[in-house]
Write a protein that holds these residues in place. Structure first.
Motif, PDB file in Angstrom:
ATOM      1  N   MET A   8       0.946  -1.046   0.174  1.00 58.37           N
ATOM      2  CA  MET A   8       0.121   0.190   0.436  1.00 58.37           C
ATOM      3  C   MET A   8       0.887   0.881   0.393  1.00 58.37           C
ATOM      4  SD  MET A   8      -2.931   0.866   2.782  1.00 58.37           S
ATOM      5  CE  MET A   8      -1.395   1.263   4.044  1.00 58.37           C
ATOM      6  N   ASN A   9       1.075   2.022  -1.274  1.00 52.66           N
ATOM      7  CA  ASN A   9       1.962   2.997  -1.721  1.00 52.66           C
ATOM      8  C   ASN A   9       1.668   3.999  -1.532  1.00 52.66           C
ATOM      9  OD1 ASN A   9       4.542   0.727  -1.348  1.00 52.66           O
ATOM     10  ND2 ASN A   9       3.576   0.318  -3.354  1.00 52.66           N
ATOM     11  N   CYS A  10       0.128   4.857  -2.279  1.00 51.68           N
ATOM     12  CA  CYS A  10      -0.101   5.875  -3.011  1.00 51.68           C
ATOM     13  C   CYS A  10      -1.739   5.945  -1.993  1.00 51.68           C
ATOM     14  CB  CYS A  10       0.437   5.856  -4.185  1.00 51.68           C
ATOM     15  SG  CYS A  10      -1.493   4.439  -4.646  1.00 51.68           S
ATOM     16  N   GLY A  11      -2.206   6.810  -2.816  1.00 49.80           N
ATOM     17  CA  GLY A  11      -3.477   7.238  -2.074  1.00 49.80           C
ATOM     18  C   GLY A  11      -4.738   6.908  -2.976  1.00 49.80           C
ATOM     19  N   GLY A  12      -4.141   6.028  -4.150  1.00 53.68           N
ATOM     20  CA  GLY A  12      -4.978   5.393  -5.278  1.00 53.68           C
ATOM     21  C   GLY A  12      -5.737   3.830  -4.042  1.00 53.68           C
ATOM     22  N   CYS A  13      -3.979   3.377  -3.368  1.00 56.43           N
ATOM     23  CA  CYS A  13      -3.836   2.136  -2.878  1.00 56.43           C
ATOM     24  C   CYS A  13      -4.973   2.512  -1.798  1.00 56.43           C
ATOM     25  CB  CYS A  13      -2.562   1.317  -2.295  1.00 56.43           C
ATOM     26  SG  CYS A  13      -1.687   1.366  -3.230  1.00 56.43           S
ATOM     27  N   ALA A  14      -4.822   3.461  -1.339  1.00 53.54           N
ATOM     28  CA  ALA A  14      -5.336   3.727   0.527  1.00 53.54           C
ATOM     29  C   ALA A  14      -6.736   3.511   0.077  1.00 53.54           C
ATOM     30  CB  ALA A  14      -4.608   4.786   0.874  1.00 53.54           C
ATOM     31  N   LYS A  15      -7.320   4.119  -1.216  1.00 54.86           N
ATOM     32  CA  LYS A  15      -8.686   4.435  -1.658  1.00 54.86           C
ATOM     33  C   LYS A  15      -9.370   2.984  -1.766  1.00 54.86           C
ATOM     34  CE  LYS A  15     -12.149   5.860  -3.976  1.00 54.86           C
ATOM     35  NZ  LYS A  15     -12.174   7.757  -6.046  1.00 54.86           N
ATOM     36  N   SER A  16      -8.481   1.889  -2.405  1.00 61.05           N
ATOM     37  CA  SER A  16      -8.834   1.004  -3.267  1.00 61.05           C
ATOM     38  C   SER A  16      -9.258  -0.341  -1.130  1.00 61.05           C
ATOM     39  CB  SER A  16      -7.836  -0.095  -3.637  1.00 61.05           C
ATOM     40  OG  SER A  16      -7.727   0.479  -4.674  1.00 61.05           O
ATOM     41  N   VAL A  17      -8.141   0.025  -0.249  1.00 64.04           N
ATOM     42  CA  VAL A  17      -8.077  -1.074   0.187  1.00 64.04           C
ATOM     43  C   VAL A  17      -9.290  -0.676   1.233  1.00 64.04           C
ATOM     44  CG1 VAL A  17      -7.281  -1.184   2.739  1.00 64.04           C
ATOM     45  CG2 VAL A  17      -5.834  -1.305   1.349  1.00 64.04           C
ATOM     46  N   THR A  18      -9.656   0.696   1.737  1.00 59.77           N
ATOM     47  CA  THR A  18     -10.546   1.373   2.049  1.00 59.77           C
ATOM     48  C   THR A  18     -12.309   1.143   1.513  1.00 59.77           C
ATOM     49  OG1 THR A  18     -10.187   3.180   2.911  1.00 59.77           O
ATOM     50  CG2 THR A  18     -12.118   3.545   2.461  1.00 59.77           C
ATOM     51  N   LYS A  19     -12.615   1.011   0.269  1.00 63.75           N
ATOM     52  CA  LYS A  19     -13.350  -0.213  -0.971  1.00 63.75           C
ATOM     53  C   LYS A  19     -13.917  -1.442  -0.120  1.00 63.75           C
ATOM     54  CE  LYS A  19     -14.929  -0.206  -5.230  1.00 63.75           C
ATOM     55  NZ  LYS A  19     -14.633   0.099  -6.898  1.00 63.75           N
ATOM     56  N   SER A  20     -12.298  -2.143  -0.425  1.00 66.19           N
ATOM     57  CA  SER A  20     -12.524  -3.260   0.249  1.00 66.19           C
ATOM     58  C   SER A  20     -13.506  -3.302   1.634  1.00 66.19           C
ATOM     59  CB  SER A  20     -11.279  -4.050   0.060  1.00 66.19           C
ATOM     60  OG  SER A  20     -10.518  -3.980  -2.005  1.00 66.19           O
ATOM     61  N   ILE A  21     -12.616  -2.944   2.101  1.00 67.30           N
ATOM     62  CA  ILE A  21     -12.807  -2.633   4.008  1.00 67.30           C
ATOM     63  C   ILE A  21     -14.798  -2.942   3.600  1.00 67.30           C
ATOM     64  CG2 ILE A  21     -12.660  -1.452   6.425  1.00 67.30           C
ATOM     65  CD1 ILE A  21     -10.111  -1.850   5.375  1.00 67.30           C
ATOM     66  N   HIS A  22     -14.851  -1.448   3.264  1.00 66.60           N
ATOM     67  CA  HIS A  22     -16.348  -1.017   3.631  1.00 66.60           C
ATOM     68  C   HIS A  22     -17.555  -2.724   2.212  1.00 66.60           C
ATOM     69  CE1 HIS A  22     -15.453   3.305   3.808  1.00 66.60           C
ATOM     70  NE2 HIS A  22     -15.395   2.367   5.672  1.00 66.60           N
ATOM     71  N   SER A  23     -16.461  -3.505   1.507  1.00 64.88           N
ATOM     72  CA  SER A  23     -17.817  -4.601   1.208  1.00 64.88           C
ATOM     73  C   SER A  23     -18.169  -5.356   2.078  1.00 64.88           C
ATOM     74  CB  SER A  23     -16.859  -4.727  -0.270  1.00 64.88           C
ATOM     75  OG  SER A  23     -15.653  -5.907   0.049  1.00 64.88           O
ATOM     76  N   VAL A  24     -18.305  -5.400   2.795  1.00 63.55           N
ATOM     77  CA  VAL A  24     -17.567  -6.114   3.746  1.00 63.55           C
ATOM     78  C   VAL A  24     -17.933  -5.252   5.652  1.00 63.55           C
ATOM     79  CG1 VAL A  24     -17.084  -7.438   5.790  1.00 63.55           C
ATOM     80  CG2 VAL A  24     -15.886  -7.416   3.924  1.00 63.55           C
ATOM     81  N   ASP A  25     -18.140  -4.323   5.246  1.00 67.00           N
ATOM     82  CA  ASP A  25     -18.744  -3.664   6.425  1.00 67.00           C
ATOM     83  C   ASP A  25     -18.941  -2.315   6.193  1.00 67.00           C
ATOM     84  OD1 ASP A  25     -20.390  -2.378   8.327  1.00 67.00           O
ATOM     85  OD2 ASP A  25     -18.232  -2.860  10.484  1.00 67.00           O
ATOM     86  N   PRO A  26     -20.254  -1.148   5.458  1.00 64.20           N
ATOM     87  CA  PRO A  26     -20.153  -0.288   5.228  1.00 64.20           C
ATOM     88  C   PRO A  26     -19.562   0.666   6.182  1.00 64.20           C
ATOM     89  CG  PRO A  26     -21.928  -2.014   4.327  1.00 64.20           C
ATOM     90  CD  PRO A  26     -21.291  -2.348   4.958  1.00 64.20           C
ATOM     91  N   GLY A  27     -20.182   0.280   7.623  1.00 60.03           N
ATOM     92  CA  GLY A  27     -19.794   1.219   8.371  1.00 60.03           C
ATOM     93  C   GLY A  27     -18.691   1.646   9.038  1.00 60.03           C
ATOM     94  N   ALA A  28     -18.034   0.380   9.020  1.00 63.21           N
ATOM     95  CA  ALA A  28     -16.381   0.499   9.701  1.00 63.21           C
ATOM     96  C   ALA A  28     -15.614   1.319   8.721  1.00 63.21           C
ATOM     97  CB  ALA A  28     -15.707  -0.296   8.393  1.00 63.21           C
ATOM     98  N   SER A  29     -15.183   1.493  10.715  1.00 63.04           N
ATOM     99  CA  SER A  29     -14.387   3.654  10.153  1.00 63.04           C
ATOM    100  C   SER A  29     -12.819   2.397   9.964  1.00 63.04           C
ATOM    101  CB  SER A  29     -14.565   3.527  11.781  1.00 63.04           C
ATOM    102  OG  SER A  29     -13.418   2.722  12.702  1.00 63.04           O
ATOM    103  N   VAL A  30     -11.731   3.768   9.032  1.00 63.53           N
ATOM    104  CA  VAL A  30     -11.455   3.088   8.392  1.00 63.53           C
ATOM    105  C   VAL A  30     -10.243   3.785   8.823  1.00 63.53           C
ATOM    106  CG1 VAL A  30     -10.124   2.276   6.249  1.00 63.53           C
ATOM    107  CG2 VAL A  30     -12.407   2.007   7.002  1.00 63.53           C
TER     108      VAL A  30
END
Length: 65
Positions: A8-30
């Motif tokens: 995870m090296n850039c803002g695009g990576c961070a956005k993809s990671v956040t999107k993946s986490i929210h696919s499991v739990d849309p209300g999760a804090s990241v």
């Protein structure tokens, strides 16, 4: 729960990671820290569910204490 994601090296990576986490739990804090390559997730969902979707998205993770 906290994970280390070595590729995870850039803002695009961070956005993809956040999107993946929210696919499991849309209300999760990241919270993402690109400097330490860590992500902190606030959720009552199972850690393995998040690790699975992160792996599927190309971001294998390791649990951190």
């Amino acid at each position: 729960m906290k994970f280390r994601i070595d590729n995870m090296n850039c803002g695009g990576c961070a956005k993809s990671v956040t999107k993946s986490i929210h696919s499991v739990d849309p209300g999760a804090s990241v919270e993402i820290d690109l400097e330490t390559k860590s992500v902190t997730v606030g959720s009552s969902h199972d850690e393995q569910a998040f690790r699975g979707v992160l792996e599927d998205a190309g971001f294998p993770s390791q649990p951190m204490a």
